[in-house]
Design a protein around this motif. Structure first.
Motif, PDB file in Angstrom:
ATOM      1  N   TRP A  94       0.810  -1.220   0.000  1.00  0.00           N
ATOM      2  CA  TRP A  94       0.000   0.000   0.000  1.00  0.00           C
ATOM      3  C   TRP A  94       0.848   1.276   0.000  1.00  0.00           C
ATOM      4  O   TRP A  94       0.310   2.365  -0.097  1.00  0.00           O
ATOM      5  N   TRP A 106      -0.798  -9.750  -3.007  1.00  0.00           N
ATOM      6  CA  TRP A 106      -1.503  -8.966  -1.996  1.00  0.00           C
ATOM      7  C   TRP A 106      -2.687  -8.234  -2.635  1.00  0.00           C
ATOM      8  O   TRP A 106      -3.801  -8.247  -2.101  1.00  0.00           O
ATOM      9  N   PHE A 107      -2.459  -7.611  -3.792  1.00  0.00           N
ATOM     10  CA  PHE A 107      -3.535  -6.872  -4.451  1.00  0.00           C
ATOM     11  C   PHE A 107      -4.581  -7.813  -5.052  1.00  0.00           C
ATOM     12  O   PHE A 107      -5.767  -7.469  -5.114  1.00  0.00           O
ATOM     13  N   ARG A 124      -6.738  -8.550  -2.137  1.00  0.00           N
ATOM     14  CA  ARG A 124      -7.573  -7.380  -1.850  1.00  0.00           C
ATOM     15  C   ARG A 124      -8.743  -7.323  -2.828  1.00  0.00           C
ATOM     16  O   ARG A 124      -9.888  -7.107  -2.438  1.00  0.00           O
ATOM     17  N   LYS A 125      -8.467  -7.526  -4.128  1.00  0.00           N
ATOM     18  CA  LYS A 125      -9.520  -7.491  -5.143  1.00  0.00           C
ATOM     19  C   LYS A 125     -10.568  -8.571  -4.873  1.00  0.00           C
ATOM     20  O   LYS A 125     -11.771  -8.309  -4.943  1.00  0.00           O
ATOM     21  N   PHE A 159     -11.339  -9.985  -2.014  1.00  0.00           N
ATOM     22  CA  PHE A 159     -12.108  -9.592  -0.832  1.00  0.00           C
ATOM     23  C   PHE A 159     -13.114  -8.498  -1.184  1.00  0.00           C
ATOM     24  O   PHE A 159     -14.292  -8.562  -0.816  1.00  0.00           O
ATOM     25  N   GLU A 160     -12.654  -7.503  -1.914  1.00  0.00           N
ATOM     26  CA  GLU A 160     -13.522  -6.386  -2.272  1.00  0.00           C
ATOM     27  C   GLU A 160     -14.684  -6.849  -3.160  1.00  0.00           C
ATOM     28  O   GLU A 160     -15.825  -6.419  -2.979  1.00  0.00           O
ATOM     29  N   ARG A 208      -9.988   1.103  -9.856  1.00  0.00           N
ATOM     30  CA  ARG A 208      -8.892   0.186 -10.204  1.00  0.00           C
ATOM     31  C   ARG A 208      -8.211   0.670 -11.473  1.00  0.00           C
ATOM     32  O   ARG A 208      -7.820  -0.111 -12.325  1.00  0.00           O
ATOM     33  N   TYR A 241      -4.365  -0.308  -8.305  1.00  0.00           N
ATOM     34  CA  TYR A 241      -4.682   0.337  -7.027  1.00  0.00           C
ATOM     35  C   TYR A 241      -3.676   1.417  -6.625  1.00  0.00           C
ATOM     36  O   TYR A 241      -3.747   1.929  -5.512  1.00  0.00           O
ATOM     37  N   TYR A 295      -1.707   5.510  -3.123  1.00  0.00           N
ATOM     38  CA  TYR A 295      -2.544   4.319  -2.986  1.00  0.00           C
ATOM     39  C   TYR A 295      -4.021   4.670  -3.097  1.00  0.00           C
ATOM     40  O   TYR A 295      -4.470   5.676  -2.544  1.00  0.00           O
ATOM     41  N   MET A 344      -9.511   1.073  -0.307  1.00  0.00           N
ATOM     42  CA  MET A 344     -10.740   0.316  -0.473  1.00  0.00           C
ATOM     43  C   MET A 344     -11.878   1.033   0.252  1.00  0.00           C
ATOM     44  O   MET A 344     -11.679   1.615   1.315  1.00  0.00           O
TER      45      MET A 344
END
Length: 144
Positions: free
Chosen positions: A49, A84-85, A88-89, A91-92, A107, A119, A126, A129
């Protein structure tokens, strides 16, 4: 005794540890395939981030020289950022599907999208979210 072993351990150019202990060996975790990694501490690579890439550069001091030459593998850092991203994607996306009032974040960042997945707009910029509503039950996402 353990402190003495730590002080006498050196990392070879191939990334393997050498020590006075003949049975001691260490696999170079900097080149471990990402699919085998179970946990990551981003100190050497920097935090995803933060939207920075730890490019090789002229070190400012001996401590940074050691970190850049012995602790960081730029390719692996990039792959870890991407993972990691991707998480995140995922999860989002799950959050937005479970709670229609949650909007997906932008995005469209153009800073190394191959690593940061859209992101990061620029180095250090950054795109956060969107948070779920305060009353959202996270258990809905994981079937708990």
């Amino acid at each position: 005794q353990q402190q003495q072993q730590i002080e006498s351990t050196e990392i070879t150019p191939q990334g393997q540890e050498e020590s006075d202990n003949p049975v001691s060996s260490c696999e170079d975790c900097r080149i471990t395939p990402i699919e085998l990694v179970k946990s990551v501490h981003y100190t050497a690579c920097k935090k995803p981030w933060e939207c920075t890439i730890p490019h090789p550069r002229v070190p400012r001091d001996e401590k940074q020289k050691y970190r850049l030459s012995h602790l960081t593998n730029i390719t692996t850092c990039g792959l870890l950022f991407r993972k990691w991203f991707d998480l995140r994607k995922d999860f989002e996306d799950q959050l937005a599907a479970a709670e229609p009032v949650v909007s997906l974040s932008r995005r469209d960042g153009r800073f190394h999208p191959e690593y940061f997945g859209g992101y990061c707009s620029h180095s250090g910029d950054y795109i956060p979210m969107e948070p779920p509503p305060d009353n959202f039950d996270m258990k809905k996402l994981y079937g708990l």
